[in-house]
Design a protein around this motif. Sequence first.
Motif, PDB file in Angstrom:
ATOM      1  N   TYR A   1     -65.697 -19.895 -16.261  1.00  0.00           N
ATOM      2  CA  TYR A   1     -65.657 -21.207 -16.893  1.00  0.00           C
ATOM      3  C   TYR A   1     -66.277 -21.176 -18.294  1.00  0.00           C
ATOM      4  CZ  TYR A   1     -64.586 -22.841 -12.205  1.00  0.00           C
ATOM      5  OH  TYR A   1     -63.999 -23.018 -10.972  1.00  0.00           O
ATOM      6  N   PHE A   2     -65.769 -22.066 -19.151  1.00  0.00           N
ATOM      7  CA  PHE A   2     -66.251 -22.169 -20.529  1.00  0.00           C
ATOM      8  C   PHE A   2     -66.564 -23.641 -20.794  1.00  0.00           C
ATOM      9  CE2 PHE A   2     -65.248 -20.128 -24.956  1.00  0.00           C
ATOM     10  CZ  PHE A   2     -66.465 -20.579 -25.433  1.00  0.00           C
ATOM     11  N   TRP A   3     -67.842 -23.932 -21.090  1.00  0.00           N
ATOM     12  CA  TRP A   3     -68.276 -25.286 -21.439  1.00  0.00           C
ATOM     13  C   TRP A   3     -68.577 -25.337 -22.936  1.00  0.00           C
ATOM     14  CZ3 TRP A   3     -68.807 -30.279 -20.062  1.00  0.00           C
ATOM     15  CH2 TRP A   3     -69.710 -31.072 -20.776  1.00  0.00           C
ATOM     16  N   ILE A   4     -67.925 -26.234 -23.642  1.00  0.00           N
ATOM     17  CA  ILE A   4     -68.177 -26.431 -25.070  1.00  0.00           C
ATOM     18  C   ILE A   4     -68.424 -27.925 -25.298  1.00  0.00           C
ATOM     19  CG2 ILE A   4     -67.349 -26.048 -27.419  1.00  0.00           C
ATOM     20  CD1 ILE A   4     -65.312 -24.085 -26.297  1.00  0.00           C
ATOM     21  N   ALA A   5     -69.555 -28.270 -25.904  1.00  0.00           N
ATOM     22  CA  ALA A   5     -69.864 -29.670 -26.211  1.00  0.00           C
ATOM     23  C   ALA A   5     -70.259 -29.780 -27.679  1.00  0.00           C
ATOM     24  CB  ALA A   5     -70.983 -30.185 -25.314  1.00  0.00           C
ATOM     25  N   PHE A   6     -69.967 -30.962 -28.271  1.00  0.00           N
ATOM     26  CA  PHE A   6     -70.191 -31.146 -29.699  1.00  0.00           C
ATOM     27  C   PHE A   6     -70.172 -32.646 -30.014  1.00  0.00           C
ATOM     28  CE2 PHE A   6     -65.928 -29.847 -28.460  1.00  0.00           C
ATOM     29  CZ  PHE A   6     -65.161 -30.953 -28.793  1.00  0.00           C
ATOM     30  N   PRO A   7     -70.684 -33.046 -31.180  1.00  0.00           N
ATOM     31  CA  PRO A   7     -70.646 -34.466 -31.563  1.00  0.00           C
ATOM     32  C   PRO A   7     -69.205 -34.952 -31.692  1.00  0.00           C
ATOM     33  CG  PRO A   7     -72.188 -33.275 -32.946  1.00  0.00           C
ATOM     34  CD  PRO A   7     -71.417 -32.239 -32.178  1.00  0.00           C
ATOM     35  N   SER A   8     -68.965 -36.170 -31.259  1.00  0.00           N
ATOM     36  CA  SER A   8     -67.627 -36.755 -31.313  1.00  0.00           C
ATOM     37  C   SER A   8     -67.374 -37.395 -32.680  1.00  0.00           C
ATOM     38  CB  SER A   8     -67.494 -37.834 -30.234  1.00  0.00           C
ATOM     39  OG  SER A   8     -68.347 -38.937 -30.548  1.00  0.00           O
ATOM     40  N   GLU A   9     -66.121 -37.710 -32.926  1.00  0.00           N
ATOM     41  CA  GLU A   9     -65.790 -38.473 -34.130  1.00  0.00           C
ATOM     42  C   GLU A   9     -66.433 -39.864 -34.088  1.00  0.00           C
ATOM     43  OE1 GLU A   9     -61.794 -37.793 -36.090  1.00  0.00           O
ATOM     44  OE2 GLU A   9     -61.313 -37.234 -34.014  1.00  0.00           O
ATOM     45  N   ARG A  10     -66.673 -40.384 -32.869  1.00  0.00           N
ATOM     46  CA  ARG A  10     -67.366 -41.668 -32.742  1.00  0.00           C
ATOM     47  C   ARG A  10     -68.744 -41.628 -33.361  1.00  0.00           C
ATOM     48  NH1 ARG A  10     -64.891 -40.594 -28.018  1.00  0.00           N
ATOM     49  NH2 ARG A  10     -66.780 -39.581 -27.258  1.00  0.00           N
ATOM     50  N   SER A  11     -69.365 -40.450 -33.346  1.00  0.00           N
ATOM     51  CA  SER A  11     -70.737 -40.324 -33.846  1.00  0.00           C
ATOM     52  C   SER A  11     -70.839 -40.607 -35.345  1.00  0.00           C
ATOM     53  CB  SER A  11     -71.289 -38.929 -33.539  1.00  0.00           C
ATOM     54  OG  SER A  11     -70.653 -37.930 -34.325  1.00  0.00           O
ATOM     55  N   LEU A  12     -69.727 -40.527 -36.040  1.00  0.00           N
ATOM     56  CA  LEU A  12     -69.746 -40.842 -37.473  1.00  0.00           C
ATOM     57  C   LEU A  12     -70.122 -42.302 -37.722  1.00  0.00           C
ATOM     58  CD1 LEU A  12     -66.442 -39.075 -38.567  1.00  0.00           C
ATOM     59  CD2 LEU A  12     -68.771 -38.252 -38.952  1.00  0.00           C
ATOM     60  N   HIS A  13     -69.910 -43.150 -36.717  1.00  0.00           N
ATOM     61  CA  HIS A  13     -70.096 -44.589 -36.890  1.00  0.00           C
ATOM     62  C   HIS A  13     -71.242 -45.143 -36.058  1.00  0.00           C
ATOM     63  CE1 HIS A  13     -66.241 -44.242 -38.868  1.00  0.00           C
ATOM     64  NE2 HIS A  13     -65.728 -43.722 -37.773  1.00  0.00           N
ATOM     65  N   LEU A  14     -72.007 -44.263 -35.397  1.00  0.00           N
ATOM     66  CA  LEU A  14     -73.139 -44.725 -34.598  1.00  0.00           C
ATOM     67  C   LEU A  14     -74.347 -45.015 -35.485  1.00  0.00           C
ATOM     68  CD1 LEU A  14     -72.904 -42.353 -31.494  1.00  0.00           C
ATOM     69  CD2 LEU A  14     -72.141 -44.727 -31.696  1.00  0.00           C
TER      70      LEU A  14
ATOM     71  N   THR B   1     -81.001 -37.073 -33.188  1.00  0.00           N
ATOM     72  CA  THR B   1     -79.685 -37.185 -33.799  1.00  0.00           C
ATOM     73  C   THR B   1     -78.784 -38.105 -32.979  1.00  0.00           C
ATOM     74  OG1 THR B   1     -79.859 -34.976 -34.727  1.00  0.00           O
ATOM     75  CG2 THR B   1     -77.657 -35.907 -34.543  1.00  0.00           C
ATOM     76  N   LEU B   2     -78.209 -39.107 -33.618  1.00  0.00           N
ATOM     77  CA  LEU B   2     -77.276 -40.020 -32.967  1.00  0.00           C
ATOM     78  C   LEU B   2     -76.024 -40.188 -33.822  1.00  0.00           C
ATOM     79  CD1 LEU B   2     -76.830 -41.775 -30.491  1.00  0.00           C
ATOM     80  CD2 LEU B   2     -77.876 -43.677 -31.719  1.00  0.00           C
ATOM     81  N   ASN B   3     -76.231 -40.381 -35.108  1.00  0.00           N
ATOM     82  CA  ASN B   3     -75.124 -40.339 -36.058  1.00  0.00           C
ATOM     83  C   ASN B   3     -74.932 -38.881 -36.479  1.00  0.00           C
ATOM     84  OD1 ASN B   3     -74.025 -40.333 -38.985  1.00  0.00           O
ATOM     85  ND2 ASN B   3     -73.671 -42.448 -38.336  1.00  0.00           N
TER      86      ASN B   3
END
Length: 219
Positions: A114-127, A134-136
């Motif tokens: 298995y391969f797990w990859i996580a990263f900030p979403s495009e939604r985070s640009l507007h948080l 880190t939130l934005n």
Amino acid sequence: MPHCPMKFRYVRGRLTLAAPRILDIGCGNGSPTLTKRWFPKCHYAGADIQRYRLSDADLAAMDEFYQLGANGSGYDVIPEASYDLVILNHVVEHMLEPVAVVAKLCGKLKPGGYFWIAFPSERSLHLPHAEDETLNFYDDPTHVYLPKVDEIAGVLLANGVNVLHAGRSREGFWTSIADVVKLGKRVVRKLLTGKFSGRGMWYVLGFEDHVLGQRSPER
């Protein structure tokens, strides 16, 4: 029972081997000890450009450590087809050209791994911008790349890793309810003080996206 970290939540029920081999890229912030807590008998291999925020207990929990370079070097010495789980948790956003690294790491998986990859979403640009975590996306000056779910999923598919789940990372029902309550308190504090705490707000506000893949088994 301790709260299951998101990087294990989607894979915990799938990775049922008694002693899985785990490769953790970006293994700082106590990750070796945390991983051994959830997979006590695992063989843990950490890899990073530096030994960042690792206690003596973390160093003792590592069975292997691979020194990586910020320029993308060091991955070739990691053995091919050797790991049941590869973790790339909030690392790709710090890389200028992560696609080649993700492709190379696909080859480190055993068949069925298995391969797990996580990263900030495009939604985070507007948080909201947070004072303590880190939130934005722009709260962290070391963020240099905004991955997209379909892009990362495409790299996995092109390298023999099937996509099992992709999109927004979400907590369980009761944790989500508790997070909504916490969010309400944070909003009130923001109105009163002008400050917003991002601690514990990642999942209720949709900061994180992920891709979970599995390498095709040998026939």
